[in-house]
Motif scaffolding. Structure first.
Motif, PDB file in Angstrom:
ATOM      1  N   LYS A   1     -42.359  35.605  16.237  1.00 11.99           N
ATOM      2  CA  LYS A   1     -42.376  36.056  14.840  1.00 11.99           C
ATOM      3  C   LYS A   1     -43.403  35.307  13.998  1.00 11.99           C
ATOM      4  N   GLN A   2     -43.657  34.049  14.342  1.00  9.87           N
ATOM      5  CA  GLN A   2     -44.591  33.259  13.545  1.00  9.87           C
ATOM      6  C   GLN A   2     -46.039  33.602  13.856  1.00  9.87           C
ATOM      7  N   THR A   3     -46.379  33.608  15.146  1.00  5.78           N
ATOM      8  CA  THR A   3     -47.778  33.855  15.535  1.00  5.78           C
ATOM      9  C   THR A   3     -48.099  35.336  15.695  1.00  5.78           C
ATOM     10  N   LYS A   4     -47.036  36.182  15.769  1.00 10.02           N
ATOM     11  CA  LYS A   4     -47.212  37.619  15.995  1.00 10.02           C
ATOM     12  C   LYS A   4     -47.860  37.901  17.353  1.00 10.02           C
ATOM     13  N   LYS A   5     -47.731  36.949  18.275  1.00 11.76           N
ATOM     14  CA  LYS A   5     -48.299  37.120  19.612  1.00 11.76           C
ATOM     15  C   LYS A   5     -47.171  37.283  20.642  1.00 11.76           C
ATOM     16  N   ARG A   6     -47.514  37.958  21.737  1.00 11.20           N
ATOM     17  CA  ARG A   6     -46.547  38.130  22.826  1.00 11.20           C
ATOM     18  C   ARG A   6     -46.693  36.944  23.778  1.00 11.20           C
ATOM     19  N   LEU A   7     -45.653  36.129  23.852  1.00  9.03           N
ATOM     20  CA  LEU A   7     -45.686  34.897  24.629  1.00  9.03           C
ATOM     21  C   LEU A   7     -44.844  35.036  25.902  1.00  9.03           C
ATOM     22  N   PHE A   8     -45.244  34.293  26.916  1.00  5.48           N
ATOM     23  CA  PHE A   8     -44.577  34.325  28.217  1.00  5.48           C
ATOM     24  C   PHE A   8     -43.215  33.649  28.122  1.00  5.48           C
ATOM     25  N   LYS A   9     -42.182  34.293  28.678  1.00  7.19           N
ATOM     26  CA  LYS A   9     -40.819  33.760  28.637  1.00  7.19           C
ATOM     27  C   LYS A   9     -40.555  32.701  29.710  1.00  7.19           C
ATOM     28  N   GLY A  10     -41.426  32.682  30.726  1.00  8.60           N
ATOM     29  CA  GLY A  10     -41.173  31.777  31.845  1.00  8.60           C
ATOM     30  C   GLY A  10     -40.474  32.465  32.999  1.00  8.60           C
ATOM     31  N   SER A  11     -40.348  33.796  32.924  1.00 11.79           N
ATOM     32  CA  SER A  11     -39.702  34.558  33.994  1.00 11.79           C
ATOM     33  C   SER A  11     -40.528  35.793  34.335  1.00 11.79           C
ATOM     34  N   ILE A  12     -40.332  36.287  35.547  1.00  9.04           N
ATOM     35  CA  ILE A  12     -41.123  37.423  36.035  1.00  9.04           C
ATOM     36  C   ILE A  12     -40.245  38.403  36.803  1.00  9.04           C
ATOM     37  N   PHE A  13     -40.799  39.600  37.029  1.00  8.96           N
ATOM     38  CA  PHE A  13     -40.277  40.540  38.009  1.00  8.96           C
ATOM     39  C   PHE A  13     -41.340  40.675  39.092  1.00  8.96           C
ATOM     40  N   ALA A  14     -40.956  40.438  40.332  1.00  9.69           N
ATOM     41  CA  ALA A  14     -41.897  40.553  41.448  1.00  9.69           C
ATOM     42  C   ALA A  14     -41.423  41.658  42.388  1.00  9.69           C
ATOM     43  N   THR A  15     -42.286  42.657  42.605  1.00  8.20           N
ATOM     44  CA  THR A  15     -41.952  43.767  43.502  1.00  8.20           C
ATOM     45  C   THR A  15     -42.648  43.553  44.839  1.00  8.20           C
ATOM     46  N   PHE A  16     -41.854  43.440  45.894  1.00 13.07           N
ATOM     47  CA  PHE A  16     -42.400  43.215  47.228  1.00 13.07           C
ATOM     48  C   PHE A  16     -42.735  44.544  47.902  1.00 13.07           C
TER      49      PHE A  16
END
Length: 380
Positions: free
Chosen positions: A164-179
């Motif tokens: 909300k402050q920077t108005k940027k989309r920041l990484f949460k530290g989690s991913i979805f990996a499709t094998f």
């Protein structure tokens, strides 16, 4: 052109290692280019990439490499068409074809593009893993390098949130990996003590993660709803909490007696009247006083419990104990109902220039201290 999504295919090119041309060592740049372009034309991206699908239709599947250099992630690797073409020519997966002049690329026509339907989505989910524990400043390339130690990963999506402050989309530290296959995903999930830079990773099937989040959301929603109801209940209780020891009952008045007549009879006795529950022609009525326990004081001033109003000796008595409690509870219920009806009316007529009977209501009807329906208030 629509903005390119920051998700890429991780393809280690292990399927055809027995081919003669795989003896040539690939540079990091060439591996990156192959991985990125194969993602663009791969099973995951191409069915849902509207812009690229339109390009594919223009020239028998061929797409100019110059068009691809406008895509953000490929452009970060290289915008040199010759370097890109030479790298793709070294791919061993058989997914891509490069034109004779090294200016165009297309998906192998023999590899049909899968249709993105519900069955396809379920199949993708069945081989997709959720992983959490990556540093929030990690780059996609760093995570791709980490997954090279495992069997082939088709796609990695970095989960982001809007700050909300920077108005940027920041990484949460989690991913979805499709094998590539469900078996490969199961093997990854079976790996013990997974770490990234000495930090433990939490890994789950995507389905299990989504179910877990839905359950957490449901619990939070229930708590929020319960808290809201309790707050609403408390507000209603606080808003309509009426003082006790304040109610006088009267009867035996004449047919034309009005609330104003009753008020004029009680005011000289020092009565601070909050509300008179009475209508002309009714056989009985109630007077609710404003001050706590003031009914007893007024009652003592009424000689023999009677006051002459017009030609009638009107009989007054104090409501006490359960009788008063029942009357006040009913009054509070009617007042709450009136408040709700008023809020609903305002909501339904918001923005409307409403005129008519509502604008001509008596002043005393607009107080929350009066119950609804036929009973009218006297707040003077």
């Amino acid at each position: 052109m629509t903005e390119e999504k920051e998700v890429v295919t991780e393809n280690n090119g292990q399927e055809n290692n027995d081919k003669e041309n795989d003896t040539e060592e690939l540079t990091d740049l060439e591996s990156g280019i192959i991985r990125q372009v194969e993602y663009y034309f791969g099973d995951l991206n191409l069915p849902r990439d509207k812009f690229l699908r339109e390009q594919v239709k223009l020239d028998d599947g061929w797409v100019p490499l110059e068009v691809l250099t406008r895509f953000n992630r490929l452009a970060r690797l290289s915008t040199d068409i010759d370097i890109i073409a030479n790298a793709i020519n070294k791919s061993t997966t058989g997914l891509l074809e490069v034109s004779d002049d090294n200016k165009k690329v297309r998906r192998n026509p023999e590899m049909a593009i899968p249709e993105m339907n519900e069955e396809r989505r379920k199949e993708l989910t069945s081989r997709t893993v959720y992983a959490k524990g990556f540093p929030k400043d990690a780059a996609l390339d760093d995570i791709l390098k980490y997954f090279k130690q495992f069997e082939e990963v088709e796609n990695i999506i970095m989960r982001r949130y809007l700050d909300k402050q920077t108005k940027k989309r920041l990484f949460k530290g989690s991913i979805f990996a499709t094998f590539k296959t469900k078996e490969q995903a199961e093997k990854f999930l079976g790996t013990k003590d997974l770490k990234y830079n000495d930090a433990d990773l939490l890994i789950l099937w995507q389905d299990n993660y989504m179910q877990q989040k839905q359950e957490e959301y449901a619990v939070k929603k229930d708590k929020k709803d319960k808290k809201h109801k309790e707050k609403e209940k408390k507000e209603k209780k606080d808003d309509f909490k009426l003082p006790t020891g304040t109610v006088l009952h009267f009867n035996q008045g004449h047919d034309k007696m009005t609330r104003e007549d009753v008020k004029e009879a009680l005011t000289p006795l020092g009565a601070d009247i909050a509300y008179i529950d009475f209508k002309v022609g009714e056989s009985e009525g109630w007077v609710r006083l404003a001050k706590e326990n003031s009914a007893k004081e007024i009652g003592e001033k009424i000689i023999d419990g009677k006051i002459k109003i017009g030609e009638s000796e009107v009989v007054f008595r104090i409501l006490e104990a359960e009788e008063e409690t029942t009357y006040l509870e009913k009054t509070v219920e009617e007042m709450a109902k009136r408040r709700k009806n008023q809020k609903q009316f305002k909501h339904n007529n918001k923005g409307k220039n409403f005129k008519g009977k509502q604008s001509r209501k008596r002043k005393q009807d607009q107080s929350d201290d009066a119950p609804p329906a036929k009973v009218k208030a006297d707040n003077s």
